[in-house]
Design an enzyme around this catalytic site. Structure first.
Site, PDB file in Angstrom:
ATOM      1  N   CYS A 218      -2.653   0.694  12.818  1.00  0.00           N
ATOM      2  CA  CYS A 218      -2.423   2.080  12.422  1.00  0.00           C
ATOM      3  C   CYS A 218      -3.591   2.908  12.954  1.00  0.00           C
ATOM      4  CB  CYS A 218      -2.365   2.113  10.894  1.00  0.00           C
ATOM      5  SG  CYS A 218      -2.342   3.732  10.173  1.00  0.00           S
TER       6      CYS A 218
ATOM      7  N   ASP B  90      -7.410  10.772   1.691  1.00  0.00           N
ATOM      8  CA  ASP B  90      -6.373  11.642   2.267  1.00  0.00           C
ATOM      9  C   ASP B  90      -6.769  13.124   2.267  1.00  0.00           C
ATOM     10  OD1 ASP B  90      -4.853   9.416   2.745  1.00  0.00           O
ATOM     11  OD2 ASP B  90      -3.481   9.714   1.080  1.00  0.00           O
TER      12      ASP B  90
ATOM     13  N   ARG C 283       6.043  14.210   8.953  1.00  0.00           N
ATOM     14  CA  ARG C 283       6.165  12.969   8.159  1.00  0.00           C
ATOM     15  C   ARG C 283       5.761  13.204   6.706  1.00  0.00           C
ATOM     16  NH1 ARG C 283       3.152   7.964  10.399  1.00  0.00           N
ATOM     17  NH2 ARG C 283       4.201   7.206   8.552  1.00  0.00           N
TER      18      ARG C 283
ATOM     19  N   ARG D 241      -5.612  -1.919   8.456  1.00  0.00           N
ATOM     20  CA  ARG D 241      -4.677  -1.939   7.345  1.00  0.00           C
ATOM     21  C   ARG D 241      -3.902  -3.257   7.215  1.00  0.00           C
ATOM     22  NH1 ARG D 241      -1.781   3.810   6.877  1.00  0.00           N
ATOM     23  NH2 ARG D 241      -1.707   3.214   4.698  1.00  0.00           N
TER      24      ARG D 241
ATOM     25  N   LYS E  29       5.020  12.510  -1.423  1.00  0.00           N
ATOM     26  CA  LYS E  29       5.518  11.519  -0.449  1.00  0.00           C
ATOM     27  C   LYS E  29       5.146  10.110  -0.881  1.00  0.00           C
ATOM     28  CE  LYS E  29       2.974  10.523   3.267  1.00  0.00           C
ATOM     29  NZ  LYS E  29       2.603   9.185   3.724  1.00  0.00           N
ATOM     30  N   ASN E  30       3.872   9.911  -1.218  1.00  0.00           N
ATOM     31  CA  ASN E  30       3.402   8.549  -1.485  1.00  0.00           C
ATOM     32  C   ASN E  30       3.872   7.995  -2.820  1.00  0.00           C
ATOM     33  OD1 ASN E  30       2.303   8.432   0.994  1.00  0.00           O
ATOM     34  ND2 ASN E  30       0.176   8.732   0.342  1.00  0.00           N
TER      35      ASN E  30
HETATM   36  C1  EPZ Z   1      -2.013   4.300   0.488  1.00  0.00           C
HETATM   37  O1  EPZ Z   1      -2.113   3.425   1.598  1.00  0.00           O
HETATM   38  C2  EPZ Z   1      -1.475   5.604   1.006  1.00  0.00           C
HETATM   39  N1  EPZ Z   1      -0.176   5.379   1.637  1.00  0.00           N
HETATM   40  C3  EPZ Z   1      -2.445   6.196   2.021  1.00  0.00           C
HETATM   41  O2  EPZ Z   1      -1.959   7.457   2.438  1.00  0.00           O
HETATM   42  C4  EPZ Z   1      -3.803   6.381   1.351  1.00  0.00           C
HETATM   43  O3  EPZ Z   1      -4.720   6.849   2.308  1.00  0.00           O
HETATM   44  C5  EPZ Z   1      -4.276   5.051   0.765  1.00  0.00           C
HETATM   45  O4  EPZ Z   1      -3.277   4.518  -0.134  1.00  0.00           O
HETATM   46  C6  EPZ Z   1      -5.578   5.168  -0.013  1.00  0.00           C
HETATM   47  O5  EPZ Z   1      -5.437   6.100  -1.042  1.00  0.00           O
HETATM   48  C7  EPZ Z   1       0.908   5.334   0.876  1.00  0.00           C
HETATM   49  O6  EPZ Z   1       0.868   5.419  -0.341  1.00  0.00           O
HETATM   50  C8  EPZ Z   1       2.202   5.191   1.594  1.00  0.00           C
HETATM   51  P1  EPZ Z   1      -4.748   0.744   0.373  1.00  0.00           P
HETATM   52  P2  EPZ Z   1      -2.340   1.876   1.366  1.00  0.00           P
HETATM   53  O7  EPZ Z   1      -3.984  -0.520   0.308  1.00  0.00           O
HETATM   54  O8  EPZ Z   1      -1.654   1.459   0.128  1.00  0.00           O
HETATM   55  C9  EPZ Z   1      -7.613  -2.384   2.653  1.00  0.00           C
HETATM   56  C10 EPZ Z   1      -1.211   9.073   3.982  1.00  0.00           C
HETATM   57  O9  EPZ Z   1      -1.778   9.791   4.834  1.00  0.00           O
HETATM   58  N2  EPZ Z   1      -6.577  -3.422   2.405  1.00  0.00           N
HETATM   59  O10 EPZ Z   1      -5.258   1.344  -0.883  1.00  0.00           O
HETATM   60  O11 EPZ Z   1      -1.982   1.199   2.630  1.00  0.00           O
HETATM   61  C11 EPZ Z   1      -7.118  -1.340   3.655  1.00  0.00           C
HETATM   62  O12 EPZ Z   1      -7.247  -1.783   4.978  1.00  0.00           O
HETATM   63  C12 EPZ Z   1      -1.582   7.611   3.831  1.00  0.00           C
HETATM   64  O13 EPZ Z   1      -0.301   9.474   3.242  1.00  0.00           O
HETATM   65  C13 EPZ Z   1      -6.802  -4.719   2.804  1.00  0.00           C
HETATM   66  O14 EPZ Z   1      -7.862  -5.060   3.357  1.00  0.00           O
HETATM   67  O15 EPZ Z   1      -3.924   1.841   1.165  1.00  0.00           O
HETATM   68  C14 EPZ Z   1      -7.993  -0.164   3.318  1.00  0.00           C
HETATM   69  O16 EPZ Z   1      -9.223  -0.284   3.968  1.00  0.00           O
HETATM   70  C15 EPZ Z   1      -2.586   7.174   4.840  1.00  0.00           C
HETATM   71  N3  EPZ Z   1      -5.822  -5.639   2.583  1.00  0.00           N
HETATM   72  C16 EPZ Z   1      -8.183  -0.308   1.799  1.00  0.00           C
HETATM   73  O17 EPZ Z   1      -7.854  -1.657   1.473  1.00  0.00           O
HETATM   74  C17 EPZ Z   1      -4.642  -5.329   1.979  1.00  0.00           C
HETATM   75  O18 EPZ Z   1      -3.787  -6.198   1.814  1.00  0.00           O
HETATM   76  C18 EPZ Z   1      -7.306   0.629   0.950  1.00  0.00           C
HETATM   77  O19 EPZ Z   1      -5.965   0.537   1.367  1.00  0.00           O
HETATM   78  C19 EPZ Z   1      -4.425  -4.004   1.557  1.00  0.00           C
HETATM   79  C20 EPZ Z   1      -5.408  -3.046   1.779  1.00  0.00           C
END
Ligand code: EPZ
Length: 421
Positions: free
Chosen positions: A116, A306, A398, A121, A22-23
């Site tokens: 979320c 995850d 989803r 996020r 999915k991701n």
């Molecule tokens: C991706 O989310 C995945 N989603 C998530 O899977 C997964 O848990 C996550 O990566 C971590 O591996 C998709 O790929 C669609 P991040 P993403 O940006 O990209 C902070 C699932 O269940 N951050 O790596 O949104 C953020 O708040 C989902 O399939 C900022 O502060 O994750 C978090 O604490 C859930 N500012 C950390 O970084 C930003 O601009 C990591 O988030 C961006 C992120």
């Protein structure tokens, strides 16, 4: 809203196929906005999030032809550069249309995704990266208004945290920027490399994906391509943990140990046997106990956030005490109280949960709170005595393709029931 009825206490035997990730699919699909030629994707999972993204892409003028797990996406011309709140709020990954629209059309108006269930996020890293690449960005009435009238310019982007979304988003936009972009402290997740493979097939110049520094040399235009989506490591790991909790042996076709990173070692320490074979991975646990083993979530190749919820379910039937520390998202323990309804002994203190394993859990009605949390309730339900009824199944739809059919095919007593409420 459907529910899932599970009668636990049966070992799992047989084989099943892991779907496309999915991701990865959600990001690779967005890449179609970077070219006016057709992007053909195979092994695309049939999931609610994928269908939702198709609606958004159509809103931007993309012609979509879906035949089973094959998708042909043609963004011959972009008819709208606005991604409306009603679509983006339902699925955060849709925010990632901003970069490609900005790169190709030099402007975009994309709704902020909002909060979320698992954490705030924010998208500040994404926005800072586009500003560094020369875009002007304003936030108005919940929308990000971005403009780059002279096109995006290559830049050095040093991410404060190896964010998956920010790395992928910046990498996509940089493919059409003028000059070189270097992303430092980049995420290394396998889905990101899958996206890089697809972009390279489209003519992008990208090096270093899979490491902490990615270099992208912008090109004038990208072309169509055909790309096969990588297997879903989260689905793969979830079925492996289901075997860990319920016992038995499964051959997981298309599963790959390299996609698990350090989690492969942890799952072995926890008592699972994982053997790579031709075309997949054999996962088993019979007779042996589940061994309580501590974990801390971290970006790839660390233990994936995850997997954390499913791993908590596994540790609920462990032979001792395990601590689980979540350090990627600030609010990702909502499954703990639901697991406790099945009798799990869990104490949450800030970002750490202490799980004291028990020999038996007992079935109960529980409520899914997010996608991976829902899977943890199923993993626990398969190990529990009696019936577990998981409500709010839409979370699972989803992200896990044909979940009930797949479990049924390996001997689990699970059944989807229509909610009359
Ligand atoms: C991706 O989310 C995945 N989603 C998530 O899977 C997964 O848990 C996550 O990566 C971590 O591996 C998709 O790929 C669609 P991040 P993403 O940006 O990209 C902070 C699932 O269940 N951050 O790596 O949104 C953020 O708040 C989902 O399939 C900022 O502060 O994750 C978090 O604490 C859930 N500012 C950390 O970084 C930003 O601009 C990591 O988030 C961006 C992120």
């Amino acid at each position: 809203m459907d529910k899932l009825a599970i009668i636990g206490g049966r070992e799992l035997y047989g084989e099943l196929e892991i779907s496309g990730a999915k991701n990865s699919a959600l990001k690779v699909m967005v890449a179609c906005l970077l070219t006016d030629e057709t992007l053909t994707l195979t092994n695309v999972p049939n999931l609610a999030d994928v269908r939702q993204l198709i609606v958004l892409l159509e809103n931007h003028g993309v012609e979509v032809d879906r035949q089973g797990s094959r998708l042909d996406l043609t963004a011959g011309s972009i008819t709208s550069t606005t991604a409306p709140y009603d679509i983006v709020r339902k699925m955060r990954a849709s925010f990632n249309v901003l970069g490609p629209l900005l790169a190709r059309e030099r402007q975009a108006k994309v709704s902020l995704p909002g909060g979320c269930a698992i954490g705030a996020r924010p998208v500040n890293f994404h926005i800072a990266a586009f500003e560094a690449m020369g875009a002007t960005i304003e936030i108005e009435e919940g929308y990000v208004l971005a403009e780059a009238p002279d096109g995006l310019k290559g830049a050095i982007i040093d991410l404060p945290f190896p964010s998956v979304g920010a790395t992928e988003h910046t990498m996509m936009a940089a493919t059409l920027a003028e000059g070189r972009t270097v992303i430092k402290n980049a995420a290394r997740e396998p889905e990101l490399s899958d996206l890089a493979d697809c972009l390279r097939a489209m003519g992008a110049k990208i090096e270093g994906d899979g490491t902490s520094e990615i270099t992208i040399d912008g090109v004038q235009q990208l072309s169509g391509a055909t790309h096969d989506i990588v297997a879903d490591r989260i689905e793969f790991g979830s079925y492996a943990m289901a075997v860990g909790a319920a016992g038995g042996e499964l051959f997981l076709r298309r599963g790959r140990l390299d996609l698990l990173g350090d989690a492969a070692t942890t799952l072995r320490e926890a008592g699972l046997t994982l053997e790579e074979e031709d075309g997949g991975v054999r996962v088993s646990r019979w007779g042996k106990p589940t061994i309580s083993t501590n974990i801390t979530t971290a970006p790839f190749p660390g233990f994936p956030t995850d997997f954390q919820a499913q791993y908590m379910a596994l540790m609920a039937v462990g032979n001792g005490t395990a601590t689980i520390t979540e350090q990627v998202f600030e609010n990702r323990f909502m499954h703990a109280p639901e697991l406790m309804r099945l009798g799990a002994d869990i104490e949450v203190d800030g970002q750490t949960a202490t799980v004291r394993g028990k020999t038996t859990l007992k079935g109960a009605p529980v409520m899914a709170t997010d996608l991976r949390a829902s899977m943890s309730l199923i993993v626990a339900g398969l190990a529990a005595e009696g019936q577990t009824m998981v409500s709010r199944l839409y979370h699972l739809d989803r992200g896990f393709e044909r979940l009930d059919e797949k479990f049924q095919s390996v001997g689990a007593l699970v059944e989807r029931v229509k909610d009359e409420e």
